[in-house]
Design an enzyme around this catalytic site. Structure first.
Site, mmCIF file in Angstrom:
data_model
loop_
_atom_site.group_PDB
_atom_site.id
_atom_site.type_symbol
_atom_site.label_atom_id
_atom_site.label_comp_id
_atom_site.label_asym_id
_atom_site.label_seq_id
_atom_site.Cartn_x
_atom_site.Cartn_y
_atom_site.Cartn_z
ATOM 1 N N TYR A 192 40.799 28.905 10.512
ATOM 2 C CA TYR A 192 41.428 28.190 11.630
ATOM 3 C C TYR A 192 42.952 28.276 11.523
ATOM 4 O O TYR A 192 43.650 28.593 12.494
ATOM 5 C CB TYR A 192 40.962 26.727 11.620
ATOM 6 N N ASP A 201 31.906 33.557 27.567
ATOM 7 C CA ASP A 201 32.223 33.571 26.139
ATOM 8 C C ASP A 201 33.508 34.380 26.017
ATOM 9 O O ASP A 201 33.502 35.596 26.273
ATOM 10 C CB ASP A 201 31.066 34.228 25.376
ATOM 11 N N ASP A 251 34.300 28.339 30.655
ATOM 12 C CA ASP A 251 33.859 27.809 29.353
ATOM 13 C C ASP A 251 32.523 28.446 28.972
ATOM 14 O O ASP A 251 31.725 28.822 29.834
ATOM 15 C CB ASP A 251 33.694 26.280 29.433
#
Ligand SMILES: NC(=O)c1ccc[n+]([C@@H]2O[C@H](COP(=O)([O-])OP(=O)(O)OC[C@H]3O[C@@H](n4cnc5c(N)ncnc54)[C@H](O)[C@@H]3O)[C@@H](O)[C@H]2O)c1
Length: 251
Positions: free
Chosen positions: A156, A63, A37
């Site tokens: 998104y 990342d 994470d």
């Protein structure tokens, strides 16, 4: 015996919400975990919890949009366990329903970088190890926003539709080499990502019109992911399974 005994699972976005629930659930079924994470402290916390419950896990900061960081995290995983059998591409960011005219270039690029390019970078780093071992399983966390419009903003929704396409192509390209790939399309799941909207009166009222009449939990998604990555789902390839309380089926 657990359903994932002897397997090594690499879960991105594992510090929180749906990723965290998968990491914990997979470990309960015997998998050794790499919890990856951007939030490295959060990832280590989840790994510590798994370890203190008797499982095996390492937490790594990564990342997913940074190719070098991804390469380093995957190398650390392979150094720790010598293999990766299961990949859950869960790390993602939301655009808070920004329509295209409200999505400036910075927002657009950042959502694509994590939700789409990140998935490609992590998969490309993990896949050679799976192929070298004769196979592996991938589950990509898409969204109901990958199935229809209105579940997110322009960026998104575009990325989540792309996750569905990427899932199908990965399966078409590598299924015959022992790589089994599926996706999950969660509906409204109660996690930090949705915390500021999901408990509003408006959303609660809307929820009452859905078949399940409740928000989903991260565990609802983790249970479905566990099934898809387990050998029980051996004949299931290239699907996108809605885990949405009936939302996509009753629009
Ligand atoms: N919560 C929902 O209602 C819902 C619905 C559909 C799909 N999803 C999808 O599920 C996935 C998980 O979401 P969640 O609800 O658990 O959210 P969350 O915010 O609780 O968790 C997302 C995790 O991803 C990590 N992350 C973000 N950017 C990253 C990066 N660049 N590199 C590595 N890690 C990064 C965050 O640190 C966080 O730990 C996302 O892909 C999201 O789009 C969520």
């Amino acid at each position: 015996m657990g359903k994932l005994e002897g397997k090594v699972a690499f879960v991105t976005g594992g510090a929180s919400g749906i990723g965290r629930a998968q990491a914990v659930r997979f470990a309960q079924e015997g998998a050794r975990l790499v919890v990856a994470d951007m939030d490295g402290a959060g990832a280590r916390e989840v790994a510590d919890r798994i370890t203190s419950d008797g499982g095996k896990a390492v937490g790594v900061a990564v990342d997913v949009a940074n190719e070098d960081a991804v390469a380093a995290a995957v190398s650390a995983a392979v150094d720790a366990y010598n293999r990766i059998d299961i990949l859950s591409n869960t790390a993602g960011v939301f655009d808070h329903y920004a329509q295209t005219l409200e999505a400036d270039r910075k927002l657009w690029d950042s959502v694509l970088a994590v939700n789409l390019t990140g998935l490609y970078l992590v998969t490309n780093a993990v896949l050679p190890h799976m192929l070298a071992n004769g196979g592996g399983v991938v589950v990509n966390i898409a969204s109901v926003a990958g199935l229809f419009g209105g579940g997110g903003g322009a960026a998104y929704t575009s990325t989540k539709h792309a996750v569905v396409g990427y899932t199908r192509q990965l399966s078409a390209g590598y299924g015959h080499q022992g790589i089994r790939v599926n996706a999950i399309a969660p509906g409204a799941i109660d996690t930090p990502m949705t915390a500021n909207v999901s408990h509003t009166a408006e959303v609660q009222a809307w929820m009452q019109q859905q078949p399940a009449r409740r928000l989903g939990t991260p565990e609802d998604v983790a249970t479905a992911a566990l099934f898809l990555v387990s050998d029980e789902a051996d004949y299931i390839h290239a699907v996108t399974l809605p885990v949405d309380g009936g939302l996509a089926g009753t629009l």
